[in-house]
Design an enzyme around this catalytic site. Structure first.
Site, PDB file in Angstrom:
ATOM      1  N   SER A 141      99.801 -41.319   8.814  1.00 25.50           N
ATOM      2  CA  SER A 141      99.415 -41.879   7.901  1.00 25.50           C
ATOM      3  C   SER A 141     100.084 -42.729   7.354  1.00 25.50           C
ATOM      4  CB  SER A 141      98.098 -41.231   7.517  1.00 25.50           C
ATOM      5  OG  SER A 141      97.260 -41.204   8.590  1.00 25.50           O
ATOM      6  N   LYS A 144      99.516 -46.261   6.561  1.00 22.17           N
ATOM      7  CA  LYS A 144      98.367 -47.588   5.967  1.00 22.17           C
ATOM      8  C   LYS A 144      99.193 -47.281   5.181  1.00 22.17           C
ATOM      9  CE  LYS A 144      94.635 -43.854   7.678  1.00 22.17           C
ATOM     10  NZ  LYS A 144      95.879 -43.223   8.318  1.00 22.17           N
ATOM     11  N   SER A 198      92.298 -41.034   3.733  1.00 21.06           N
ATOM     12  CA  SER A 198      93.166 -41.426   5.001  1.00 21.06           C
ATOM     13  C   SER A 198      92.013 -41.623   6.469  1.00 21.06           C
ATOM     14  CB  SER A 198      94.200 -40.425   5.438  1.00 21.06           C
ATOM     15  OG  SER A 198      95.386 -41.142   5.948  1.00 21.06           O
TER      16      SER A 198
END
Length: 361
Positions: A141, A144, A198
């Site tokens: 993640s 992101k 997240s």
């Protein structure tokens, strides 16, 4: 004759009692100096200032005002997401005093449990610490941050309402989400949840609502990576659930430094918690990085990541020992080891800074 000899010896003995050789006089002087050192008389404090010296920032704490992000839920009601974070401007710590040598820059001396690590001083670009910084690995993640930059580069209406669709459900890892299909929210709220908590569905929806759809979005992610000099990085989708999203610690340091130039990313990624109304219910969301809630950290950008192929990951832009730094920790085994590594790096930097300040005085 015997009487004269005894008289002469008596005179010599008497003279010897009143004189000392240079060697015996020096020995007495040394003994007196040692006695003076043992004398428990307190010395003036004029030369002890460095032990408690503070930086220009001192230890004054400053608290950010609550952030508000407006949006709409599936029921059409107004949604508010708020978060606050207390920051502490660091001076030179009085605790954890130890001598830090250049050899301490060896990661093994810090006992880092991350497979790949990098710390860069942003003020001069100096690498302060590195451990396998060019190893290409999945980044989960951490992706992101790139997702948010690509969305913001398109200059969209952040108050536009977007929805969570069936396409946003994770069919790769089967991860769960607190955003049911059909949930609507502003693009701003989706970015907040993607960076802070997240939320994979929120991140995927941001890419899907990009002009040209998901193919155009992924292309923009890789184009942005190339423009930042991230030549060993590749992105396949916006969430990081795919192990084909790969990078290196050096490349991610460039990405974090670039992300720090976006006020929205700085704000959303360091929001400690938020209350969001979804489908008529208020839900609490929290930051996946516990360090943003710590008064001992001053964090500008934060992102965590985890999939089994990537291990536990953490990247931050922060101010440590009065230096702006980028910290990258990849493939750390165990839930708390990435946080432990970050704290070990922080203590090492503060200790080294303290020794430097004491030497300058």
């Amino acid at each position: 004759m015997k009487h004269k000899l005894r008289a002469a010896l008596l005179v010599v003995a008497m003279l010897g009692l009143g004189t000392q050789s240079p060697l015996s006089a020096a020995a007495v002087g040394k003994s007196e100096q040692q006695s003076a050192k043992k004398d428990p008389v307190k010395k003036p404090h004029g030369h002890a200032k460095s032990a408690g010296k503070k930086s220009s920032h001192g230890h004054a704490a400053s608290t950010k005002a609550p952030r508000k992000v407006a949006g709409k839920s599936a029921s059409g009601k107004t949604m508010a997401a708020t978060g606050s974070k207390t920051q502490l401007a660091h001076g030179v710590s009085k605790k954890h005093i130890r001598h830090a040598a250049l050899a301490d820059m060896d990661p093994s001396r810090l006992a880092l449990y991350s497979a790949s690590a990098l710390v860069i001083d942003q003020s001069n670009g100096q690498v302060m610490l590195e451990k396998h910084p060019d190893m290409v690995v999945p980044i989960a993640s951490i992706s992101k941050l790139m997702t948010a930059m690509v969305v913001l580069d398109a200059k969209p209406d952040l108050q536009e309402v977007i929805s969570i669709g069936d396409e946003d459900v994770d069919g790769l890892k089967g991860t769960r989400s607190r955003l049911p299909v059909g949930t609507t929210m502003t693009r701003e709220a989706a970015m907040l949840l993607a960076l802070m908590s997240s939320e994979n569905r929120a991140a995927h929806a941001l890419g899907r609502h990009y002009p040209g759809g998901m193919p155009a979005f992924v292309q923009a992610m890789n184009k942005k990576a190339q423009s930042l000099g991230m030549y060993n990085s590749r992105f396949e989708e916006p969430t990081g659930l795919s192990s084909n999203n790969v990078s290196t610690a050096h490349d991610l340091a460039r990405m974090v430094a670039a992300a720090a130039r976006y006020p929205e990313i700085r704000s959303y990624s360091t929001t400690a918690e938020a209350k969001v109304e979804l489908n008529g219910r208020i839900r609490d969301f929290h930051n996946t990085n516990a360090l943003v809630r710590s008064d001992t950290w001053e964090i500008g950008v934060s992102k965590t990541g985890y999939i089994s192929e990537a291990g536990r990951c953490l990247v931050m832009q922060a101010r440590v020992a009065d230096k702006p730094v980028v910290i990258v920790l990849l493939d750390s085994q165990g839930k708390m080891t990435r946080v432990g590594d970050a704290n070990r790096i922080k203590r090492w930097m503060e200790s080294a800074s303290l020794v430097t300040e004491r030497r300058r005085v």
